[in-house]
Design a protein around this motif. Structure first.
Motif, PDB file in Angstrom:
ATOM      1  N   LEU A   1      -6.632   2.619  26.169  1.00  0.00           N
ATOM      2  CA  LEU A   1      -6.866   1.365  25.508  1.00  0.00           C
ATOM      3  C   LEU A   1      -7.822   1.022  26.121  1.00  0.00           C
ATOM      4  N   THR A   2      -7.747   1.044  27.574  1.00  0.00           N
ATOM      5  CA  THR A   2      -9.273   0.554  28.307  1.00  0.00           C
ATOM      6  C   THR A   2     -10.501   1.793  28.209  1.00  0.00           C
ATOM      7  N   SER A   3     -10.418   3.192  27.070  1.00  0.00           N
ATOM      8  CA  SER A   3     -11.569   4.093  26.812  1.00  0.00           C
ATOM      9  C   SER A   3     -11.621   3.670  26.134  1.00  0.00           C
ATOM     10  N   PHE A   4     -10.854   3.249  24.766  1.00  0.00           N
ATOM     11  CA  PHE A   4     -10.830   3.029  23.344  1.00  0.00           C
ATOM     12  C   PHE A   4     -11.900   1.756  23.917  1.00  0.00           C
ATOM     13  N   ILE A   5     -12.095   1.299  23.802  1.00  0.00           N
ATOM     14  CA  ILE A   5     -12.826  -0.468  24.734  1.00  0.00           C
ATOM     15  C   ILE A   5     -14.095  -0.270  25.119  1.00  0.00           C
ATOM     16  N   ALA A   6     -13.621   1.109  26.159  1.00  0.00           N
ATOM     17  CA  ALA A   6     -15.721   1.036  27.294  1.00  0.00           C
ATOM     18  C   ALA A   6     -15.795   1.453  27.197  1.00  0.00           C
TER      19      ALA A   6
ATOM     20  N   PHE B   1     -13.821  -1.106  20.545  1.00  0.00           N
ATOM     21  CA  PHE B   1     -12.637  -1.380  19.700  1.00  0.00           C
ATOM     22  C   PHE B   1     -13.041  -2.012  18.750  1.00  0.00           C
ATOM     23  N   HIS B   2     -14.136  -1.773  17.710  1.00  0.00           N
ATOM     24  CA  HIS B   2     -15.008  -2.186  16.872  1.00  0.00           C
ATOM     25  C   HIS B   2     -15.561  -3.528  16.879  1.00  0.00           C
ATOM     26  N   THR B   3     -16.060  -3.968  17.297  1.00  0.00           N
ATOM     27  CA  THR B   3     -16.492  -4.923  17.954  1.00  0.00           C
ATOM     28  C   THR B   3     -17.718  -5.374  18.241  1.00  0.00           C
ATOM     29  N   GLY B   4     -18.798  -4.085  18.258  1.00  0.00           N
ATOM     30  CA  GLY B   4     -19.551  -4.109  18.973  1.00  0.00           C
ATOM     31  C   GLY B   4     -19.548  -5.120  20.682  1.00  0.00           C
ATOM     32  N   TRP B   5     -19.485  -5.343  21.165  1.00  0.00           N
ATOM     33  CA  TRP B   5     -19.199  -5.637  22.312  1.00  0.00           C
ATOM     34  C   TRP B   5     -19.671  -3.881  23.330  1.00  0.00           C
ATOM     35  N   ARG B   6     -20.367  -4.398  24.366  1.00  0.00           N
ATOM     36  CA  ARG B   6     -20.124  -3.669  25.290  1.00  0.00           C
ATOM     37  C   ARG B   6     -20.363  -4.700  26.537  1.00  0.00           C
ATOM     38  N   ASN B   7     -20.010  -3.846  27.778  1.00  0.00           N
ATOM     39  CA  ASN B   7     -19.684  -4.143  28.843  1.00  0.00           C
ATOM     40  C   ASN B   7     -19.664  -3.434  29.905  1.00  0.00           C
ATOM     41  N   ALA B   8     -21.091  -3.516  31.111  1.00  0.00           N
ATOM     42  CA  ALA B   8     -21.479  -1.770  32.119  1.00  0.00           C
ATOM     43  C   ALA B   8     -20.214  -2.270  32.845  1.00  0.00           C
ATOM     44  N   ARG B   9     -19.631  -3.463  33.518  1.00  0.00           N
ATOM     45  CA  ARG B   9     -18.946  -4.163  34.517  1.00  0.00           C
ATOM     46  C   ARG B   9     -17.982  -3.028  33.831  1.00  0.00           C
TER      47      ARG B   9
END
Length: 512
Positions: free
Chosen positions: A421-426, A434-442
């Motif tokens: 899950l974390t890889s899918f989001i990160a 996770f199909h949100t268009g969100w990214r966070n370097a941290r």
């Protein structure tokens, strides 16, 4: 007239007069028939995913497996490895193999089979959805027939958990060489307690007891027959009529009814499956974190669980399911608070409200009902939610290309580690967060570091920080954690579906 012995008379007296329980019915090895929706074009665990994997657990075994720890969690335990050691640098895994293990055809398992099976997955390429499980494997060797050594290219903390997946189970290289790659896709040769005796696409799967199984007295049932019945009502009527013993994929609105039906029982295990609201944060005003948090505050999760799941589910607050070993119990429920939600929208300059579109798969009753409830709830803060049911492939194409505004996606896992899950989001390139268009370097930094961190406390701290960031930023939020309901005749025992999407079947039996 036959005479009763003194012992028999005393036993009868205890039952009739003292009210003690009569002896339990004897366990039978009779076949167990399960009505389900499971289907797949092939039986090769390397190329197939979805529900067919739940049946492959009957036939395939890995070095290690998982079991429930009795406290709502999951632990890794030996399977075909009696023990193992991990080097201090986390790069070498040494397994002592169980002796005397045979394949379904009676031939012995060799270290050559183990080496071939693991490298076959690692080198499978894009045709396999499971290659990531073995991506860290550098080399597999065997100093002797009782020892298997797996060397990694870098430390990879989830590796032991990955080994519980049947894609890393041992299969017979000799059988593969004999029948060829194409035929092997339909005739797996493993060591599990059952083997596929026959199967017909979209019709049935018959699994018979392995006569060469390495655990004495196991399994109990002689055979499992899985018949494919797509319609919910038909499956249930077959159970009520006694035509099948067990029904999988039970609609939530039928759980209570069947639990009280004479001669039936229902087991509903907490699962790892969660349903999320996924925002497209590139679409204004969803690019404002205050708006996203306002929509979460305007969501009454308990009402959704009651109205849509008929009470069979539980609210969650972080992205990890509760059964995950790294679930952060410190996360607090933001609650359902319309006034706070309105205040956040005012702060974001959206006090007059706005329109949003939610897309979801048409024909999915659960999604349709959730969308209807959310429309009513969000209207209380001035948000006009337009419901747009579409064909499944159209929905997938939209969210995969960030052409949606809001949708509802689910996630479930079959390992005891959150890395999937974390890889899918990160990893933004993999799924656009996770199909949100969100990214966070941290979050990306933490997710990659957690994969390599071998100290569990340090790893836990990383995952807790990830959960907190996702909670605060709210590119998506979970509505509930689902259950896996299974209805069965009350004459069927020890058969259910676990939280890790696996059947519990080894001790399953029917009364004589």
């Amino acid at each position: 007239m036959k005479k009763l012995s003194f012992c028999a008379l005393m036993s009868l007296f205890a039952v009739l007069v003292l009210g003690l329980s009569a002896p339990a019915k004897a366990a039978s090895d009779a076949p167990i028939t399960v009505a389900c929706i499971t289907t797949a074009p092939h039986l090769d665990v390397i190329t197939e995913d979805g529900q067919i994997v739940t049946l492959l657990f009957f036939a395939l075994e890995s070095l290690v497996t998982t079991e429930e720890d009795g406290q709502g969690g999951i632990r890794i335990v030996p399977s075909l490895a009696e023990s193992w050691k991990i080097s201090d640098d986390g790069m070498t895994y040494t397994f002592k193999l169980k002796k005397g293990v045979k394949f379904h055809d009676g031939t012995p398992v060799t270290t050559e089979d183990w080496i071939w099976s693991i490298l076959r997955l690692r080198d499978a390429g894009p045709e396999s959805p499971w290659t990531h499980l073995a991506r860290a494997v550098k080399e597999v060797s065997a100093p002797d027939e009782e020892t298997l050594v797996i060397s990694l290219s870098e430390p990879y903390a989830p590796f032991l958990s990955n080994l519980t997946n049947p894609a890393l189970a041992v299969q017979s290289k000799k059988h593969f060489d004999k029948v060829g790659a194409e035929a092997f896709r339909d005739s797996p040769m493993g060591t599990g307690p059952y083997y596929f005796a026959e199967w017909e696409l979209n019709q049935r799967y018959v699994l018979k007891k392995n006569p060469h199984y390495h655990i004495e007295g196991k399994p109990i049932a002689s055979e499992f027959r899985f018949i494919v019945v797509p319609d919910d009502n038909t499956r249930i009527m077959q159970l009520q009529a006694g035509e099948v013993d067990v029904v999988r994929d039970l609609p939530h609105n039928r759980i209570d009814e069947l639990a009280s039906y004479p001669g039936l029982a229902v087991d509903a295990a907490p699962s790892t499956e969660q349903r999320f609201v996924n925002f497209n944060v590139t679409f204004p005003p969803l690019d404002d974190v205050r708006v996203r948090n306002a929509l979460r505050l305007a969501t009454d999760k308990q009402a959704i669980i009651k109205m849509v799941l008929f009470g069979h589910g539980s609210p969650v607050f972080g992205v990890f399911p509760r059964v995950d070993a790294f679930y952060d119990k410190k996360l607090k429920d933001p609650g359902y608070d319309v006034e706070k939600a309105r205040a956040l929208l005012k702060e974001a300059g959206q006090e007059k409200g706005f329109k949003l579109e939610m897309i979801y798969s048409s024909g999915n009753t659960v999604l349709e009902n959730i969308a209807t409830v959310l429309k009513e709830q969000w209207a209380k803060i001035g948000v006009d939610l337009q419901l747009v049911p579409l064909e499944g492939p159209t929905v997938s194409a939209a969210f995969q290309n960030l052409k949606h505004q809001v949708t509802m996606l689910r996630w479930s896992t079959d390992t005891a580690d959150p890395v999937g899950l974390t890889s899918f989001i990160a990893d933004y390139d993999a799924s656009h967060g996770f199909h949100t268009g969100w990214r966070n370097a941290r979050v990306t930094e933490l997710a990659h570091a957690a994969e390599k961190e071998l100290n569990e406390d340090k790893r836990r701290a990383m995952y807790e920080e990830i959960q907190q960031i996702l909670f605060d930023e709210c590119p998506l939020y979970p509505l509930y954690q689902n259950v896996y309901p299974v209805a069965r005749k009350d004459s069927v025992h020890n058969f259910r579906f676990s939280g890790l999407s696996r059947y519990v079947f080894m001790d399953a039996y029917k009364d004589e």
